[in-house]
Design an enzyme around this catalytic site. Structure first.
Site, PDB file in Angstrom:
ATOM      1  N   ASP A  37       0.856  -1.250   0.106  1.00  0.00           N
ATOM      2  CA  ASP A  37       0.186  -0.031  -0.113  1.00  0.00           C
ATOM      3  C   ASP A  37       0.897   1.350  -0.140  1.00  0.00           C
ATOM      4  O   ASP A  37       0.390   2.423  -0.886  1.00  0.00           O
ATOM      5  CB  ASP A  37      -0.962   0.011   1.332  1.00  0.00           C
ATOM      6  CG  ASP A  37      -0.382  -0.124   2.679  1.00  0.00           C
ATOM      7  OD1 ASP A  37       0.801  -0.759   2.649  1.00  0.00           O
ATOM      8  OD2 ASP A  37      -0.948   0.317   3.617  1.00  0.00           O
ATOM      9  N   GLY A 128      -2.762  -7.693  14.621  1.00  0.00           N
ATOM     10  CA  GLY A 128      -2.720  -7.679  13.114  1.00  0.00           C
ATOM     11  C   GLY A 128      -3.744  -7.453  12.388  1.00  0.00           C
ATOM     12  O   GLY A 128      -3.968  -7.657  11.204  1.00  0.00           O
ATOM     13  N   SER A 132      -6.460  -0.585  15.617  1.00  0.00           N
ATOM     14  CA  SER A 132      -6.377   0.997  15.785  1.00  0.00           C
ATOM     15  C   SER A 132      -7.064   1.531  14.655  1.00  0.00           C
ATOM     16  O   SER A 132      -7.573   2.747  15.137  1.00  0.00           O
ATOM     17  CB  SER A 132      -4.824   1.194  15.623  1.00  0.00           C
ATOM     18  OG  SER A 132      -4.294   0.931  14.309  1.00  0.00           O
ATOM     19  N   GLU A 170      -2.752   9.041  11.800  1.00  0.00           N
ATOM     20  CA  GLU A 170      -1.758   8.139  12.230  1.00  0.00           C
ATOM     21  C   GLU A 170      -0.262   8.285  12.021  1.00  0.00           C
ATOM     22  O   GLU A 170       0.504   7.799  12.910  1.00  0.00           O
ATOM     23  CB  GLU A 170      -2.155   6.659  11.511  1.00  0.00           C
ATOM     24  CG  GLU A 170      -1.341   5.317  12.093  1.00  0.00           C
ATOM     25  CD  GLU A 170      -2.234   4.434  12.933  1.00  0.00           C
ATOM     26  OE1 GLU A 170      -1.726   3.274  12.824  1.00  0.00           O
ATOM     27  OE2 GLU A 170      -3.451   4.965  13.264  1.00  0.00           O
ATOM     28  N   ASP A 182      -5.330  -0.282   5.735  1.00  0.00           N
ATOM     29  CA  ASP A 182      -6.304  -0.757   6.839  1.00  0.00           C
ATOM     30  C   ASP A 182      -7.478   0.102   6.820  1.00  0.00           C
ATOM     31  O   ASP A 182      -8.755  -0.284   6.951  1.00  0.00           O
ATOM     32  CB  ASP A 182      -5.588  -0.483   8.074  1.00  0.00           C
ATOM     33  CG  ASP A 182      -4.590  -1.666   8.257  1.00  0.00           C
ATOM     34  OD1 ASP A 182      -4.479  -2.648   7.356  1.00  0.00           O
ATOM     35  OD2 ASP A 182      -3.614  -1.457   9.076  1.00  0.00           O
ATOM     36  N   TYR A 234       8.742  -1.921  10.914  1.00  0.00           N
ATOM     37  CA  TYR A 234       7.611  -1.433   9.692  1.00  0.00           C
ATOM     38  C   TYR A 234       8.374   0.029   9.292  1.00  0.00           C
ATOM     39  O   TYR A 234       8.591   0.011   7.957  1.00  0.00           O
ATOM     40  CB  TYR A 234       6.473  -1.126  10.210  1.00  0.00           C
ATOM     41  CG  TYR A 234       5.373  -0.655   9.294  1.00  0.00           C
ATOM     42  CD1 TYR A 234       4.261  -1.579   9.009  1.00  0.00           C
ATOM     43  CD2 TYR A 234       5.444   0.620   8.990  1.00  0.00           C
ATOM     44  CE1 TYR A 234       3.575  -1.105   7.836  1.00  0.00           C
ATOM     45  CE2 TYR A 234       4.177   1.012   7.960  1.00  0.00           C
ATOM     46  CZ  TYR A 234       3.585   0.033   7.318  1.00  0.00           C
ATOM     47  OH  TYR A 234       2.453   0.560   6.392  1.00  0.00           O
TER      48      TYR A 234
END
Length: 392
Positions: A37, A128, A132, A170, A182, A234
């Protein structure tokens, strides 16, 4: 009691009257298309039945009051926050997620009168499965309603715009360098479909996906190995992809196809080559999976799922012992394909299995974890479910 009803009930108890409305958003499973993404690539998520609900009522003093109730009934409450004073770094911990959404809306020009929020969720945290983002998507819809701009009304942001505001919240406020997968899934998925989303163009297509109709199911294996995007590698992986694209003179790694790998990889430092190889081959696996799903041949996607895990394990290096044990034991027990899902370093795996073999697969997975001395995982069937919306 579902989370929306529970949130309304707790709101009434806490604030002496009912909420104006209740909004909820689901967690998600990404069928395939991991770490693509933020490289302008392709993703293929679907929403889970597990949801986070937010009961909301406007205030007139510009204050944001947030209370959350865990699945065990434990209360967490933030100190009242002045919306006009919210800045990145001013709020930490769990409260940064709803506060960051309020900040992003204010930055986008929406006047927020303040609000009382009561949050109840059933999305497993640290698994996962995007707990959030389920929270943030439910909060942004609730706050817009409190501000007089409920989703779908004139002047309200589109779902695509909302996804980018959640990403901004975020990335900038919470400090987690997440992509668009997400929140896009949580806001836009529909029941019995996967969402084929092109991050670069913003175009999406709902692809029918009902494995139960062919005697199959997607089994989620929550390894209970906790992960955190903001505390994991990440960000390092994302930075490496950006470096590789820059060195190759590209806008993003999306500009490459699998036929070009042998040409471009030797041009890169050795440590960046596996990252590029994963992203490019993963994009192709998404396209191949979509082609198979269009034909309704659900069983035939299994090999792509397993190839994806191998690439995430060996090239992207975001797997861990628990995820590998989950995938390997499911495959040995007869799964048609299996892979880690989510950012990695813990969380969950998924396995495409014949429903008739569910009990056998479960037993083999549990036994494999027991032999390795690992915490027993939590297993459940992932049913493609509706995206975010108003519950009451």
């Amino acid at each position: 009691m579902n989370p929306a009803d529970r949130a309304a009930e707790l709101f009434t108890e806490r604030h002496g009257g009912p909420p104006q409305s209740v909004w909820s958003a689901p967690g998600r499973v990404n069928l395939i298309g991991e770490h693509t993404d933020y490289n302008d690539g392709f993703v293929l998520p679907f929403a889970l039945p597990h949801r986070t609900a937010v009961a909301v009522r406007p205030r007139t003093d510009g204050q944001l009051s947030v209370a959350t109730f865990s699945t065990e009934g434990q209360l967490h409450q933030s100190e009242p926050l002045a919306v006009s004073e919210l800045r990145p770094g001013t709020v930490t911990g769990w409260a940064a997620y709803p506060a960051g959404v309020a900040w992003a809306l204010a930055e986008a020009g929406f006047t927020l009168p303040g609000a009382d929020l009561v949050i109840v969720g059933t999305v497993p945290t640290g698994a996962g499965l995007s707990s959030s983002h389920a929270l943030e998507c439910a909060v942004i819809l609730a706050l817009l309603d409190a501000a007089g701009h409920p989703s779908g009304s004139p002047g309200a942001p589109s779902r695509e715009e909302l996804a980018r505001l959640v990403q901004q919240s975020e990335n900038t406020f919470v400090g987690a360098p997440t992509g668009l997968l997400d929140q896009t899934a949580s806001l836009n998925c529909t029941a019995d479909h996967v969402l084929f989303h092109d991050v670069r163009s913003g175009e999406s297509e709902q692809i029918p996906f009902d494995p139960r109709s062919t005697g199959l199911e997607v089994l989620v294996i929550d390894t209970r190995a906790k992960h955190s995007h903001s505390e994991s590698g990440y960000g390092d992986r994302r930075s490496g992809c950006e470096q590789a694209a820059e060195q190759l003179g590209l806008t993003s790694l999306r500009d490459l196809s699998t036929t070009e790998l042998d040409i471009v990889l030797p041009k890169l430092p050795e440590e960046l080559r596996p990252l590029v190889r994963h992203v490019i081959t993963e994009n192709q696996r998404v396209l191949d999976t979509v082609a198979v799903l269009r034909e309704g041949k659900y069983a035939d996607i299994g090999s792509y799922l397993t190839q994806s895990h191998i690439s995430l394990r060996d090239d992207y290096r975001v797997s861990c012992t628990e995820l590998d044990v989950a995938v390997d034991s499911a495959l040995e027990a007869g799964a048609l394909g299996a892979r880690m899902t989510g950012g990695g370093f813990g969380g969950s795996a998924i396995a495409l299995i014949p429903t008739a073999q569910r009990e056998h697969v479960e037993q083999q997975v549990f036994e494999a974890f027991r032999r390795r001395g690992l915490t027993q995982p939590r297993l459940f069937t992932a049913v493609p479910s509706p995206g975010a919306g108003q519950d009451r």
